[in-house]
Design an enzyme around this catalytic site. Sequence first.
Site, PDB file in Angstrom:
ATOM      1  NE  ARG A 134      35.261  32.775  39.498  1.00 27.41           N
ATOM      2  CZ  ARG A 134      33.951  32.922  39.674  1.00 27.41           C
ATOM      3  NH1 ARG A 134      33.481  33.992  40.254  1.00 27.41           N
ATOM      4  NH2 ARG A 134      33.119  31.997  39.272  1.00 27.41           N
ATOM      5  CB  THR A 153      39.908  30.735  35.851  1.00 23.50           C
ATOM      6  OG1 THR A 153      40.308  30.421  34.532  1.00 23.50           O
ATOM      7  CG2 THR A 153      39.242  29.569  36.488  1.00 23.50           C
ATOM      8  N   GLY A 188      35.756  25.232  32.518  1.00 23.02           N
ATOM      9  CA  GLY A 188      34.806  24.528  33.378  1.00 23.02           C
ATOM     10  C   GLY A 188      33.772  23.839  32.529  1.00 23.02           C
ATOM     11  CG  ASP A 215      27.745  21.122  42.758  1.00 24.52           C
ATOM     12  OD1 ASP A 215      28.973  21.196  42.576  1.00 24.52           O
ATOM     13  OD2 ASP A 215      26.927  21.826  42.152  1.00 24.52           O
ATOM     14  CD1 TRP A 259      31.644  32.504  43.386  1.00 23.97           C
ATOM     15  CD2 TRP A 259      33.089  34.212  43.374  1.00 23.97           C
ATOM     16  NE1 TRP A 259      30.939  33.659  43.117  1.00 23.97           N
ATOM     17  CE2 TRP A 259      31.798  34.720  43.092  1.00 23.97           C
ATOM     18  CE3 TRP A 259      34.167  35.107  43.409  1.00 23.97           C
ATOM     19  CZ2 TRP A 259      31.548  36.078  42.869  1.00 23.97           C
ATOM     20  CZ3 TRP A 259      33.916  36.451  43.186  1.00 23.97           C
ATOM     21  CH2 TRP A 259      32.618  36.918  42.912  1.00 23.97           C
TER      22      TRP A 259
END
Lengths: 267, 540
Positions: free
Chosen positions: B134, B179, B193, B307, B395
């Site tokens: 990202r 991230t 993650g 989730d 996201w």
Amino acid sequence: MKKQPELITSRKLLFACLGICMTAALIRSAAAQAPAATPPPTPYSAAAEQGKGIFSSSCSFCHGSQATGTEQAPNLLRSPLVFQDHNGDSLGPFLKDGRPTLGMPAFPTLAPEQVQDISAFLHARIQEIRGTRLPETAMLVGDPKAGLAYFNGAGKCSTCHSATGDLAHIAAKTQPLALTTLFLTPPAKPIQVTVVLPSGQTVSGQLEYLDEFTVALVDADGAYRTFPRDRTKSVDVVDPLIAHKKLLPMYTDKDIHDLLAYLVTLK
Amino acid sequence: MKCRPILSLASLLFLPICLSAQTLDPEALHRPPTDTWPTYNGDYSGQRYSTLSQINAANVSSLGLAWTHHVEFGNESYAQQASEGRRIKSTPLLVDGVLYFTITDNVWAMDALTGRELWHYAWPNNRAIHVANRGVGMYGKWLYFMSPDNYLVSLNAKDGSERWRVQVADVKQDFFSATSPLIIGNHVIVGPGNNDNIRAWLESRDPETGALQWKWWVDPDPGAPGSETWVDNATMAKGGGFPWLTGTYDPELNLYYLGTGNGVPTDRPPHPTPEGDSLYTASIVALNPDTGKLVWAYQVTPHDTHDYDAGQTPIIFDGEFQGKKRKLLAQVSRNGYFFLLDRVTGEHLLTTKYMPETNWAKDIDAEGRPIPDYTKDANPPGALVSPYPIGATNWWSPSYDPKTGLIYCNAARTWAYFTTSGYGRFRSPPDYLTVAIDYKTGKVVWTHELGDKSGVLISGLLTTAGNLLFGGDSFGNFLAMDPATGKTLWHASLGQFVTNSAMTYELNGRQYLLVAANDTWFAFAVPESEAKNNGHIKGH
């Protein structure tokens, strides 16, 4: 407090599930303690064995020999497309075109029997990986009579379907989970569209593309026609699956269970 | 050589006196993003609102392509071969006319005026999950990048040369990282993650050396506050909840806000009973960035079983609520609900359902938390649940426009059938829409349909003082909407759907709007003549 009965039901369910899990665990630990004799590999059906060979030569380079994926291509044992496939019905059309934008080539020369064999192999692999889950008969808790009432009543299924027509013997060829998937989200069908132009002229055909700005169709002569939507009087779309889509927020789980219980009687 | 006046004590502490080449002035982190876009979200607030207004509702119809740039990173790159990983999902940083962006395993510097590539840094091929990256973080003249196999890498912004790398987590344990690191003071905040049953954390690293400064564990220590919400220590010790998106920061309160991931496994005990919330998974938390200590937490999905992580941006802004001016925090959450909190204390103010299909909860409790309906867990006959695990949102960056008081988010209408019988899986394809939520009431003011053609991805959003809201639809159109009504004012077909969130910047008196679709950048601007007519580029 008034929710208590639901909770009790849930707890019962939990204990039932725990019971099954514990039994499975006991079986597993017994197997683990047994002398070195390795369990025989799951025998594949003849179709799955055939499929394994085809997969090995055509697919394994990207998806791995075990279909669990590589850096080049996804794990097919977690693929929704494979899950939803029954005997090649989803895989076949998919393989015909591939997904070139994602690097998935087309396999237009595979025969339908070969696609079915690949499907059998992939489903055998999924079973190997995910272990034994509850049999699909565990889904049959509903009331067939209530299901029939829903079919003819609130669900309005009988508007388009009939137990003696298109759905005759459906349960003979379709398992409960596939049957559930089939009525929750049936495979896409061609969508018909009618475009009215400012002149009043009407153009109808099979919808090819529709967004906020553009509508495109193939007319009865097979000609591709495309129009900016702000230069049309109206665009009317007839999606044959609209009734199914509209039901999704309407179903209770009981409706689904009852409807399935009814549909499995159509042997 | 470029020298800038150094005004603050903080700058003196963190940077050499005279700045050279591309160097981020820490003060820029506290200003609205105009000629600089120094963090993933543009600034610390997560609002993704730009005060620029040269491109505005009156002239948006003349918006045209300024440049485009296609990213090449070689067929040998694993990222190139990964279906999701090769897409540009990052929001670039902009410092002194240079854009810095990433695709998993790759970092680039690009001229913001022309899109010309200045340098490209490629991380060695590796066996991690290449799902996304990202973006980078920046501190002075150094960039920070997370490799998919969990190394924090510091690069020289001038030429992309590597300064150092430190391992944050081990790829052999199936950790993967995507991230965009956030820099707060002299802290580089990162987290990996993992989809497996393992203990989750967030950590801070020294920007000069990469040394570990602190770790905050999502799953508490035995006996610590929150541990009472787990069935036992063994489950808690691998309870998951990775904060996988970049959070927001309030410099006055010195609090870092982030959303944590979902607890694992989804069928963990105690289950299915209402006890056992699994703190601090699926929660909005406030941490002290200097110590990593938890200041407050608010859980948006108690004992999640579907989730529904709470990673979505906690947007911070000051505004009126029920007649009182308050420091607010809002999250449009993956679980289908909108939450408004007081960000000083974490006090709950408002919960509403923004996706009417959402059916996994039966009610809202006294603290505004949804009460899970455990009949909607996976069970033998099955349960039809909305949203499915992709979430009601994901996201895709939301945006808050202080001029309208509305929060915008791209959302998905989805359904899944959760059953423990058989081997199949039913999920309806996501049907996307933009929703506009009035933060004062939590009500959806308008929606704008985006179609269902983009798989499991839809764009993020940007608002500007030009009375515009930018986002992409699922077909490949990049849209400018009226933020008050959702009406489309302008669009361009990019030929592929938008895969990141648009950002905007001012350069040489001209405002650019930059957006990515797969591996191509598109920069838009109004014609030079229009730009000159519209002198006041900085808006209000």
